[in-house]
Design an enzyme around this catalytic site. Structure first.
Site, PDB file in Angstrom:
ATOM      1  N   LYS A 195       0.970  -1.137  -0.206  1.00 23.24           N
ATOM      2  CA  LYS A 195      -0.098   0.023  -0.152  1.00 23.24           C
ATOM      3  C   LYS A 195       1.023   1.257   0.063  1.00 23.24           C
ATOM      4  O   LYS A 195       1.894   1.207   0.846  1.00 23.24           O
ATOM      5  CB  LYS A 195      -0.984  -0.164   1.309  1.00 23.24           C
ATOM      6  CG  LYS A 195      -2.009   0.968   1.346  1.00 23.24           C
ATOM      7  CD  LYS A 195      -3.011   0.956   2.429  1.00 23.24           C
ATOM      8  CE  LYS A 195      -4.003   2.038   2.532  1.00 23.24           C
ATOM      9  NZ  LYS A 195      -4.783   2.024   3.868  1.00 23.24           N
ATOM     10  N   SER A 213     -10.059  -0.118   6.776  1.00 22.28           N
ATOM     11  CA  SER A 213      -9.342  -0.123   5.381  1.00 22.28           C
ATOM     12  C   SER A 213      -8.835  -1.364   5.081  1.00 22.28           C
ATOM     13  O   SER A 213      -8.317  -1.366   3.703  1.00 22.28           O
ATOM     14  CB  SER A 213      -8.361   1.002   5.173  1.00 22.28           C
ATOM     15  OG  SER A 213      -9.044   2.412   4.925  1.00 22.28           O
ATOM     16  N   SER A 224      -9.644   1.925   2.447  1.00 22.57           N
ATOM     17  CA  SER A 224      -8.905   2.635   1.601  1.00 22.57           C
ATOM     18  C   SER A 224      -7.983   1.905   0.965  1.00 22.57           C
ATOM     19  O   SER A 224      -7.283   2.478  -0.293  1.00 22.57           O
ATOM     20  CB  SER A 224      -8.169   3.873   2.270  1.00 22.57           C
ATOM     21  OG  SER A 224      -7.248   3.261   3.406  1.00 22.57           O
TER      22      SER A 224
HETATM   23  N1  GLN Z   1     -13.293   4.317   5.721  1.00 20.05           N
HETATM   24  C1  GLN Z   1     -12.704   4.712   6.903  1.00 20.05           C
HETATM   25  C2  GLN Z   1     -12.435   6.134   6.745  1.00 20.05           C
HETATM   26  O1  GLN Z   1     -12.729   6.784   5.802  1.00 20.05           O
HETATM   27  C3  GLN Z   1     -11.376   4.034   6.944  1.00 20.05           C
HETATM   28  C4  GLN Z   1     -10.331   4.590   6.785  1.00 20.05           C
HETATM   29  C5  GLN Z   1      -9.097   3.711   7.106  1.00 20.05           C
HETATM   30  O2  GLN Z   1      -9.048   2.652   7.677  1.00 20.05           O
HETATM   31  N2  GLN Z   1      -7.714   4.264   6.654  1.00 20.05           N
HETATM   32  O3  GLN Z   1     -12.105   6.814   7.743  1.00 20.05           O
END
Ligand code: GLN
Length: 462
Positions: free
Chosen positions: A66, A165, A141
C-alpha cells in the site's frame, strides 16, 4: 518451499507477478511498479540458493505494498499530489522485516489519499476497480492491495486499517483481511492517519498465509513505543479457542443491512456450528455510537498529523503565493484531496476551544463505554461475528457526492479500531450478482492468532 527446493526460481515468480500486473492494468491496482529493483532482488535470492546459502521464510515471494508505507524503492505518494514525488529516506519496519525474509515488493498499491475513504475513489491517481465487477468500487482505503490479491497478481499485500481499510476491501473482493490488535505491528515508516487507531495488516488468500505474514511483521520495535512485546509467536494450531462460543451481534444484522450480506454472515455462522462452535445472538446497544465517536476522534488526529504538510519541509509546494499564509494555503489546497480537507476542517473544529469538551472529550468518554461493552461480551465468547460492511461493493461514483453515506459504510468496522481489538474479514459468500461478501470476527486484544485459528477451522470444514 518451492524456491528453496530449487524447483522454482525467484526471478520466474517475480516476472510472473509483473506480467499479471500488466495483464490486469485496467483495474488500476498500482500507482507505480518496482520492476527493476524487484528483479534484481529476485536474482540475488536465486544466487544465494545456488550457493547453498540460507534464505528467508518468504524467499522470492512477491507482494504489493500500500503506497502509504515508506520504502526507499521508488516514491511513496500516499495517493496524494502532496507526496507525488516523495522519495523516502527510510523503509517502514514492517517492510524491512518482510524483505529480510526474502519477500519482494513488486509495486505500490493504490489507496484513498492518506487512507481517507472507503472506496479508493479519493486517489489523486484515479480509482481502483473491483476484482469481480469493473463498474464497482474496490473498497478502501487499501483497495489496490485487496484487488491485487483477489486477481492473483500477488499472494499477499499490505494494507493499513484505521477504521476498516483492510477488512472492507477484503470483503468486497473475497480475500482474507487482517486488522491486528493495536500495537501488533510497528507504525514506524507508515504515513500517519489517526495515530490511536492506525494498525498495519495484510491481505492473503488463506488463514495460514495471513498468519505467516503477520508473524514476520509483528512484535516490538524500538521505533514505535506502542508496539507489543512477545507477540504473534505461536504456531496457528496452538492458538485454538477455549470456549468454542461465538456471539453474533444482532445490532448489526437489522435494518439498513443488505439481505444478501446478512445471508452470507448467517451462512458463515452455520459453518462455525458445523466446526463445533455454539453461535448465539448477542446485543451490543453501545455499538450504534461507534461511528459518531470515530468521526470525531479520527479527524481530530488527522488534523494534527497532516499539519506537517506545510509546503516548507517536504512534499509539494505551490508556485504562486503572495506571502507565507498564501504559501501554506495554496500548497495545502493543491496537495490535498477534498476528503483530506474535509477531515482537517472537522478535526480542527472538534479540537477548538469551546467545542473540545462538547465533542472531543465526550467522544473519548463514549469510547471507553464502547470498550467496556465489547470487553463484557468477550468474557463470554471467544469472538464476535458480524458483517464487515452493510452493503456489497457499490457502484463507482455512487457515494462520492454524499460523504455521510460513504461514512455509514464504516459502521461495523470502526469499533475494532476504537477498542484496539483485532478483527479479521473472511470470505463468506457471494451475492446473486457474483459480488463477494465477507464476514467479520472480532476478538479480545492479543487474540489475533485465535481468530485466524477459528477461520482456518472453518476453511477445513467447508
Ligand atoms: N473508511 C474509513 C475512513 O474513511 C477507514 C479508513 C481507514 O481505515 N484508513 O476513515
Amino acid at each position: 518451499m518451492k524456491i528453496a527446493d530449487k524447483t522454482t526460481k525467484a526471478v520466474d515468480l517475480v516476472r510472473d507477478a509483473l506480467e499479471k500486473a500488466k495483464k490486469f492494468e485496467e483495474y488500476h491496482c498500482f500507482i507505480s511498479m518496482n520492476e527493476a529493483r524487484a528483479l534484481e532482488r529476485a536474482r540475488e535470492i536465486d544466487a544465494k540458493i545456488e550457493k547453498g546459502e540460507k534464505v528467508g521464510r518468504l524467499a522470492g515471494v512477491p507482494f504489493a505494498l500500500k503506497d502509504n508505507y515508506l520504502s526507499r524503492d521508488g516514491f511513496t505518494t500516499a495517493a496524494a499530489r502532496m507526496l507525488e514525488e516523495f522519495a523516502s529516506p527510510i523503509t517502514a519496519t514492517a517492510v524491512q522485516r518482510l524483505e529480510a525474509e526474502g519477500a519482494i515488493m513488486i509495486g505500490r498499491a493504490n489507496l484513498d489519499a492518506y487512507a481517507h475513504g472507503g472506496s479508493t475513489e479519493n486517489s489523486y491517481f484515479g480509482p481502483t476497480h473491483n476484482s469481480a465487477d469493473m463498474e464497482r468500487v474496490a473498497g478502501g482505503s487499501s483497495g489496490g492491495s485487496a484487488v491485487a490479491v483477489a486477481l492473483g497478481i500477488v499472494p499477499f499485500a499490505l494494507g493499513s486499517d484505521t477504521g476498516g481499510s483492510i477488512r472492507q476491501p477484503a470483503s468486497f473482493n473475497g480475500v482474507y483481511g487482517v486488522k491486528p490488535t493495536y500495537g501488533a505491528v510497528s507504525r514506524y515508516g507508515v504515513v500517519a492517519m489517526a495515530s490511536s487507531t492506525d494498525t498495519m495488516g495484510c491481505f492473503a488468500t488463506s488463514a495460514d498465509d495471513a498468519d505467516l505474514v503477520m508473524k514476520i511483521m509483528a512484535g516490538k520495535d524500538e521505533k514505535d513505543s506502542t508496539t507489543l512485546d512477545d507477540f504473534w509467536t505461536k504456531d496457528l494450531a496452538e492458538a485454538a479457542p477455549s470456549k468454542k462460543k461465538i456471539g453474533l451481534i444482532s445490532d448489526f444484522m437489522g435494518d439498513g443491512v443488505d439481505e444478501e450480506v446478512k445471508k452470507a454472515v448467517k451462512d458463515y455462522a452455520k459453518k462455525l456450528e458445523k466446526a463445533g462452535f455454539a453461535v448465539e445472538e448477542v446485543k451490543l446497544p453501545i455499538a450504534k455510537y461507534a461511528l459518531a465517536i470515530y468521526y470525531i476522534v479520527q479527524p481530530a488526529e488527522v488534523a494534527s498529523n497532516l499539519s506537517r504538510y506545510d509546503g516548507i519541509r517536504y512534499g509539494h509546494r505551490a508556485k504562486d503565493f503572495d506571502d507565507l499564509t498564501g504559501l501554506y494555503s495554496n500548497t495545502r489546497d493543491e496537495g490535498f484531496m477534498t476528503e483530506n480537507k474535509r477531515r482537517i476542517m472537522i478535526g480542527n473544529f472538534v479540537l477548538s476551544s469551546g467545542f473540545y469538551d462538547a465533542y472531543y472529550l465526550k467522544a473519548q468518554k463514549a469510547r471507553t463505554l464502547l470498550i467496556n461493552g465489547y470487553n463484557d461480551l468477550l468474557e463470554k465468547y471467544d469472538a464476535l461475528l458480524c458483517p464487515v460492511a452493510p452493503n456489497p461493493a457499490f457502484k463507482l461514483g455512487e457515494n462520492t457526492s454524499d460523504p455521510l453515506k460513504m461514512y455509514l459504510e464504516d459502521v461495523m468496522t470502526v469499533p475494532a479500531n476504537l477498542t484496539g481489538m483485532p478483527a479479521i474479514s473472511v470470505p463468506a459468500g457471494k451475492t446473486k450478482g457474483g459480488l463477494p461478501v465477507g464476514a467479520q470476527l472480532i476478538g479480545q486484544r492479543r487474540s489475533d492468532q485465535m481468530l485466524l485459528n477459528i477461520a482456518k477451522t472453518v476453511e477445513d470444514v467447508a
